[in-house]
Each structure stands twice: as C-alpha cells, then as structure tokens.
Enzyme design. Structure first.
Site, PDB file in Angstrom:
ATOM      1  N   LYS A  79       0.841  -1.199   0.000  1.00  0.00           N
ATOM      2  CA  LYS A  79       0.000   0.000   0.000  1.00  0.00           C
ATOM      3  C   LYS A  79       0.878   1.254   0.000  1.00  0.00           C
ATOM      4  O   LYS A  79       0.682   2.157  -0.788  1.00  0.00           O
ATOM      5  CB  LYS A  79      -0.912  -0.020   1.241  1.00  0.00           C
ATOM      6  CG  LYS A  79      -1.806   1.181   1.347  1.00  0.00           C
ATOM      7  CD  LYS A  79      -2.717   1.102   2.553  1.00  0.00           C
ATOM      8  CE  LYS A  79      -3.424   2.434   2.753  1.00  0.00           C
ATOM      9  NZ  LYS A  79      -4.312   2.452   3.906  1.00  0.00           N
ATOM     10  N   GLU A 115      10.618  -4.371   4.702  1.00  0.00           N
ATOM     11  CA  GLU A 115      10.796  -5.773   4.296  1.00  0.00           C
ATOM     12  C   GLU A 115      10.462  -5.963   2.821  1.00  0.00           C
ATOM     13  O   GLU A 115      11.195  -6.607   2.069  1.00  0.00           O
ATOM     14  CB  GLU A 115       9.887  -6.690   5.126  1.00  0.00           C
ATOM     15  CG  GLU A 115      10.212  -6.733   6.611  1.00  0.00           C
ATOM     16  CD  GLU A 115       9.388  -5.735   7.413  1.00  0.00           C
ATOM     17  OE1 GLU A 115       9.138  -4.614   6.898  1.00  0.00           O
ATOM     18  OE2 GLU A 115       9.005  -6.070   8.550  1.00  0.00           O
ATOM     19  N   GLY A 118      -4.785  -1.604   5.004  1.00  0.00           N
ATOM     20  CA  GLY A 118      -3.974  -2.715   4.496  1.00  0.00           C
ATOM     21  C   GLY A 118      -4.626  -4.072   4.766  1.00  0.00           C
ATOM     22  O   GLY A 118      -4.718  -4.925   3.888  1.00  0.00           O
ATOM     23  N   ARG A 119      -5.107  -4.268   5.996  1.00  0.00           N
ATOM     24  CA  ARG A 119      -5.668  -5.582   6.350  1.00  0.00           C
ATOM     25  C   ARG A 119      -7.084  -5.784   5.825  1.00  0.00           C
ATOM     26  O   ARG A 119      -7.694  -6.821   6.058  1.00  0.00           O
ATOM     27  CB  ARG A 119      -5.581  -5.786   7.868  1.00  0.00           C
ATOM     28  CG  ARG A 119      -6.191  -4.672   8.694  1.00  0.00           C
ATOM     29  CD  ARG A 119      -5.843  -4.796  10.176  1.00  0.00           C
ATOM     30  NE  ARG A 119      -6.305  -3.650  10.945  1.00  0.00           N
ATOM     31  CZ  ARG A 119      -5.619  -2.524  11.101  1.00  0.00           C
ATOM     32  NH1 ARG A 119      -4.430  -2.389  10.521  1.00  0.00           N
ATOM     33  NH2 ARG A 119      -6.088  -1.528  11.827  1.00  0.00           N
ATOM     34  N   GLU A 121      -4.475  -6.512  14.986  1.00  0.00           N
ATOM     35  CA  GLU A 121      -3.967  -5.199  14.555  1.00  0.00           C
ATOM     36  C   GLU A 121      -5.092  -4.157  14.605  1.00  0.00           C
ATOM     37  O   GLU A 121      -4.854  -2.983  14.836  1.00  0.00           O
ATOM     38  CB  GLU A 121      -3.363  -5.281  13.139  1.00  0.00           C
ATOM     39  CG  GLU A 121      -2.434  -4.119  12.823  1.00  0.00           C
ATOM     40  CD  GLU A 121      -1.695  -4.260  11.494  1.00  0.00           C
ATOM     41  OE1 GLU A 121      -2.319  -4.061  10.443  1.00  0.00           O
ATOM     42  OE2 GLU A 121      -0.490  -4.555  11.491  1.00  0.00           O
ATOM     43  N   HIS A 158      -4.259 -33.172  17.604  1.00  0.00           N
ATOM     44  CA  HIS A 158      -3.098 -33.969  18.008  1.00  0.00           C
ATOM     45  C   HIS A 158      -1.970 -33.075  18.501  1.00  0.00           C
ATOM     46  O   HIS A 158      -0.812 -33.492  18.514  1.00  0.00           O
ATOM     47  CB  HIS A 158      -2.652 -34.844  16.834  1.00  0.00           C
ATOM     48  CG  HIS A 158      -3.754 -35.758  16.400  1.00  0.00           C
ATOM     49  ND1 HIS A 158      -3.976 -36.987  16.999  1.00  0.00           N
ATOM     50  CD2 HIS A 158      -4.758 -35.591  15.499  1.00  0.00           C
ATOM     51  CE1 HIS A 158      -5.041 -37.553  16.442  1.00  0.00           C
ATOM     52  NE2 HIS A 158      -5.534 -36.724  15.539  1.00  0.00           N
ATOM     53  N   LYS A 187       9.334  -0.319  14.049  1.00  0.00           N
ATOM     54  CA  LYS A 187       9.923   0.079  12.760  1.00  0.00           C
ATOM     55  C   LYS A 187      10.961   1.177  12.976  1.00  0.00           C
ATOM     56  O   LYS A 187      12.058   1.148  12.412  1.00  0.00           O
ATOM     57  CB  LYS A 187       8.830   0.626  11.825  1.00  0.00           C
ATOM     58  CG  LYS A 187       7.876  -0.411  11.276  1.00  0.00           C
ATOM     59  CD  LYS A 187       6.942   0.258  10.266  1.00  0.00           C
ATOM     60  CE  LYS A 187       5.747  -0.599   9.947  1.00  0.00           C
ATOM     61  NZ  LYS A 187       4.755   0.042   9.095  1.00  0.00           N
TER      62      LYS A 187
HETATM   63  O1  F6P Z   1       3.294  -2.681   9.784  1.00  0.00           O
HETATM   64  C1  F6P Z   1       1.954  -2.923   9.680  1.00  0.00           C
HETATM   65  C2  F6P Z   1       1.459  -2.639   8.305  1.00  0.00           C
HETATM   66  O2  F6P Z   1       1.374  -1.275   8.109  1.00  0.00           O
HETATM   67  C3  F6P Z   1       0.127  -3.314   8.049  1.00  0.00           C
HETATM   68  O3  F6P Z   1      -0.930  -2.606   8.557  1.00  0.00           O
HETATM   69  C4  F6P Z   1       0.151  -3.465   6.569  1.00  0.00           C
HETATM   70  O4  F6P Z   1      -0.806  -4.376   6.119  1.00  0.00           O
HETATM   71  C5  F6P Z   1       1.573  -3.915   6.362  1.00  0.00           C
HETATM   72  O5  F6P Z   1       2.308  -3.177   7.299  1.00  0.00           O
HETATM   73  C6  F6P Z   1       2.117  -3.725   4.992  1.00  0.00           C
HETATM   74  O6  F6P Z   1       2.074  -2.392   4.579  1.00  0.00           O
HETATM   75  P1  F6P Z   1       2.233  -2.012   3.063  1.00  0.00           P
HETATM   76  O7  F6P Z   1       1.142  -2.648   2.296  1.00  0.00           O
HETATM   77  O8  F6P Z   1       2.184  -0.519   3.030  1.00  0.00           O
HETATM   78  O9  F6P Z   1       3.577  -2.528   2.590  1.00  0.00           O
END
Ligand code: F6P
Length: 537
Positions: free
Chosen positions: A207, A213, A272-273, A358, A389, A498
C-alpha cells in the site's frame, strides 16, 4: 463515555456476578428445548450455531442493550457513509465499497443509497477492478508465465495467500503461486531458486511502497532478475522489468521510480488488512479468474447487506462480536482458538490475527483516553484435525478456558469424500467433547466439559462463501471495536518497532551503540559480526 460506564455494562457485570460459578451450558440445553433454534442462524453463505456458548437469552439481551448504548447502529451508518471514522489518520474505511456492484447492489436495493460524494469513488473502484481483472486474464492466458511471486507483507500478503489457498479447487492448473513476505532471505532465496526469470511475474504489493521488508525483497528480486538477463543493454533490461514486474499500491509514483510501468492503484481509504478486495487481490484473480473473483466480491457484498440491513438481534457479525466482548470482558477469556476443519483455510488464523489483533489490540479510546477494559483477545489456531493432536489436550483439560471457533464445510469439494466425512465428524465430536466433558472416576481422564464453542458452517468453500466469511470477520471486528470505543483502522503500535529497527540499522552503519540498553547491545554483539558491532557494544 467508555463502554464500562454504560448502564448496560453495569447490568452485565451484575448478571455475571450472580451466575458466576454455577453457569453450565449443559444445563441450559436441558432446560431450554429451543436453545439451538434461538442461538443458531443463517447469514449469507454462513450458518452459525452459537448455542454451545456460555450465554443465554438474558445475557444476549443485555449485550444488545450495550451495543445500542455504544451507538453501534450509528457507527455502522458512519462506516457505510464513508465518514472519516479512522480519525487518527483522517480517513474513511471503505473496504465495503470495493465489493459493491456498480449499481449499488443489495445495499441500493435495500434503500441504503450511496452518499452522493461516493459515486465517483465507486466508479474509480470499478475502473480499477476491470483493469485488474483484464490483467489477470491476460496473465492466465499467457502460458509462458508459469510462476507468480507476490512480494508483500501483512495486509499485502495474508489476504491473497489465504484466498489462493482457500480457493485451490478453483485454481486453473499451470501456474504456481509463491508468497514472499519475510525479510529473512531464505524465503525469497528459496523461491528464486525454483523459478525461471523468463517465466515469472513478480507482483510487488505494498500500500505504502515503503515497507522495509517488502522494499528489500523487491530490490533483491529485481537485482536477481536483472543479473539473470546477463549482459543486455539498459533499455532491454527496462523493457524486461516492465513485462515481469507489476505493482499494487497507493503510491504509484514510488513504483514508477522503482522501474515498474504497470501499477494498479488503490486508495488511502482501504486499510492494508482490509485490502484483499482491491488491486491487492491480483494474485487471487490470476489464480481463479475474473468471474470467480467477482463471485468472491459478491459473497462479501451479500454479507455487507446482511450487516447493514438486519436488526442487531439476528445480525451475525453483531452477535459474534457481542460474544467476543462477553468472553473478553465479563468471563475473562484472553484468547480464542480458530479451528477450521478445512485444509483450504489453513492460513485463516494468520489472516485473522492481523485482522483482529492489529485492528482491536488497542489501549486508548477514540478520544485518546486510556481504556478501562481489555480489548482484542489473542486469536490463534491450526486447521483440524491437526490441532487435535497438538493443543486440544489443553483445550479439554487445561486450567484455562479457551473458546473455540469451529468452521466446517458441508460439501468438501472434489477430493476424497470419505476423508471429508471423517473431517466433519471430528469437528462435531470435538465441539461435543468440549461441551459434555467426561468423568468416569479416573482423575487423569477427567474432562470438565462446559467449555464454550461456536460452529460456523459453509455449504462449500467456493469464492462467494469465502468472500462472505471474510467480510463476516471484518464486520465482527468493527463491532467489537465500536463497543470498546476504539479506532479499529489505525495501527500505531507497529510504528515504534519500525523506528527502532531504523535506528539500529543507522547505528550499525555508524558503528555507534552509545546509549543503547545493555540487553539490546549484548544481543546485537552476539548476533552481528564483530567488525559491524564494534567494541562499544
Ligand atoms: O506494519 C503494519 C502494516 O502497516 C500493516 O498494517 C500493513 O498491512 C503492512 O504493514 C504492509 O504495509 P504495506 O502494504 O504498506 O507494505
């Protein structure tokens, strides 16, 4: 006013004190022949049996009063009016618009017309959806592309992954899907070992297009891709990148700077979620095709209509959320176990962890005041029967009561019917065992029973049912968030980590560890190579 200052909260607390130790779900079944009928219901694509829970009609009535006192209906209207209910980020939360048909669908038919200002957003949604589905069909038809690698994390990963897994009976053979989220290079490295650059489409899903990462994984994938092309001119490289890299983002400028020519946009009002329904769904659309993707949206829209149009008393997201509040705040249960008896839903717990924890793992209310009540429970689980199990021992005999949520399918799909019957019987037997317990004189075999569970039943795991199920969870999370008085759409808690990671990264570059606490410094000293950490750590 926070929820625990309402009259309904006080009355629930009093009720809880009165019933404290002698509450027994088995007794409730014995004394109320209509218990199953009252506590079960059909919602779009999802049948729910909530009768094996530790509540009765009186508890539910008081919970409904709590919902009304916390103005749930008004907040629901604000959500669907596109009001900026995500106040800390000054944004609306309009994931529901992403699955609304161009003519307003069931919501328009029910008289809930779209606010005038949102008509333009809906047009934009459909314009992008059409473009996304056209691209998906193009990739599907391209036999040359055998591998699709989605690079993204959190909401840019979990939704597409759970959906591609869940809808595997509908996935057209001939393409493999890989999800790379972790910054641990093993994940990307293993995928790159298995794919051929000529036959691979990389989807960079972010987003913000800034998530550390994802950006590191995307850069490494690009480097690898360019290196595989070997000595070709920059123009050829750029051309190849343009063909093999696609971005899904609200930040198309950053994607273009990265060298990506095809970007599918979405908007800051999509959390995002909550973004599975947006361009972020591209891997799903490639996997199952445009028609099935639209069916998934239609299933979710049907659940939206149910949520908006059904009185609270028969409104499934509302009932589930109230049960969550009852358990969390009055019964003191700190977690909920998700037991989906479906291999396709094996990643659902991970998806729900982000969605629920979240969204509702918050400590202040919408006004920034410290909350006087507990919020999100821990959500965890494994698919059945595997969990039986592993940790079900604790669910049956442990000292903590953990409500369990079973999910089962009536029609198990195309594989091995005898297996499906066994799967379903196991799910029902576990719910029964939690309820009934066992005492035959041997203490080591004593299972107390009276342990609560809910049971969700889908006709089958098709795109529409999957869409409805996910939308059900989204609205449930919204409802409990409203009761707790929190903003379910921001996530400031993840920012600190972060920032500190950035700080430590910068310190590593400067080899400067002054002022870092002793434990952190000692850990880094052990984890990072000597020459990087330096003597000061
Ligand atoms: O760090 C949390 C977050 O902001 C989530 O809410 C989001 O889904 C994820 O990181 C990834 O963010 P992006 O889609 O901006 O890479």
């Amino acid at each position: 006013m926070q929820c625990n200052q309402t009259a309904a909260w006080q009355s629930l607390a009093q009720l809880r004190v009165r019933q404290a130790s002698d509450w027994d779900i088995r007794q409730s079944f014995a004394s109320d022949s209509e218990r199953f009928d009252h506590f079960s219901q059909q919602a779009p694509h999802v049948f729910a049996d909530l009768s094996k829970n530790a509540w009765d009609g009186e508890v539910e009535r008081r919970l409904m009063a709590l919902a009304r006192e916390c103005r749930l209906e008004q907040w629901r209207s604000a959500l669907f009016a596109g009001d900026p209910i995500n106040a800390t980020e000054h944004r609306a939360a309009m994931h529901w618009l992403l699955r609304m048909p161009a003519d307003g669908g069931a919501l328009a038919a029910g008289g809930e017309g779209l606010q005038a200002g949102l008509q333009q957003d809906l047009q934009l949604v459909h314009h992008t959806l059409d473009a996304m589905l056209a691209l998906a069909e193009q990739v599907r038809a391209d036999a040359f592309i055998t591998d699709v690698v989605n690079i993204g994390i959190g909401g840019s990963h979990l939704g597409p992954e759970v959906a591609v897994n869940a809808l595997e009976d509908w996935v057209t053979p001939g393409k493999r899907f890989h999800f790379v989220s972790n910054v641990d290079g093993h994940e990307l490295g293993h995928v790159l070992d298995r794919v051929d650059p000529q036959h691979t489409l990389f989807i960079i899903a972010s987003k913000s297009f800034t998530t550390a990462e994802t950006m590191l994984n995307a850069r490494s994938a690009r480097e690898w891709f360019v290196a595989q092309l070997q000595a070709v001119t920059p123009a050829v490289q750029a051309e190849a990148l343009a063909r093999h890299f696609v971005a899904l983002t609200t930040n198309v400028v950053a994607a273009a700077e990265f060298g990506i020519r095809t970007s599918l946009p979405f908007w800051d009002w999509v959390g995002g979620r909550y973004s599975l329904w947006s361009a972020i769904g591209l891997p799903v659309a490639i996997a199952v095709g445009a028609e099935r993707f639209r069916e998934m949206l239609a299933g979710a829209h049907a659940m939206d209509a149910h949520f908006v149009q059904t009185p609270l008393e028969r409104n499934l997201p509302v009932r589930l959320a109230l049960l969550d509040v009852w358990y969390r705040n009055f019964m003191g249960y700190g977690s909920r176990c998700m037991a989906a008896y479906s291999h396709g839903l094996r990643r659902l717990p991970a998806y729900l962890q982000q969605l629920e924890m979240e969204s509702n793992g918050k400590g202040v209310d919408r006004e920034g005041q410290l909350l006087g009540v507990q919020t999100s429970a821990v959500v965890w689980g494994e698919p059945g029967t595997n969990g039986q199990h592993a940790f079900f021992q604790m669910l049956h005999q442990g000292q903590d009561v953990v409500p369990v949520e079973f999910i089962a399918l009536r029609d198990g799909g195309k594989h091995l019917g005898a297996h499906h019957r066994s799967l379903v019987i196991n799910a029902v037997a576990q719910a029964q065992a939690l309820l009934m317990g066992r005492y035959d004189g041997r203490p080591e075999q004593f299972c107390p029973g009276n342990r609560p569970s809910s049971f969700l039943l889908l006709e089958r795991l098709d795109p529409a049912a999957f869409g409805a199920l996910v939308a059900l969870y989204e609205h449930r999370v919204f409802c409990s968030g409203v009761i707790w008085g929190i903003n379910s759409f921001d996530q400031w808690g993840v920012e600190l980590g972060k920032l500190l990671a950035q700080d430590l990264q910068a310190r590593m570059a400067r080899n400067d560890w002054t002022g870092v606490d002793a434990s952190t410094a000692a850990l880094l000293h052990r984890l990072l190579p000597e020459e990087v950490v330096g003597a000061s750590a």
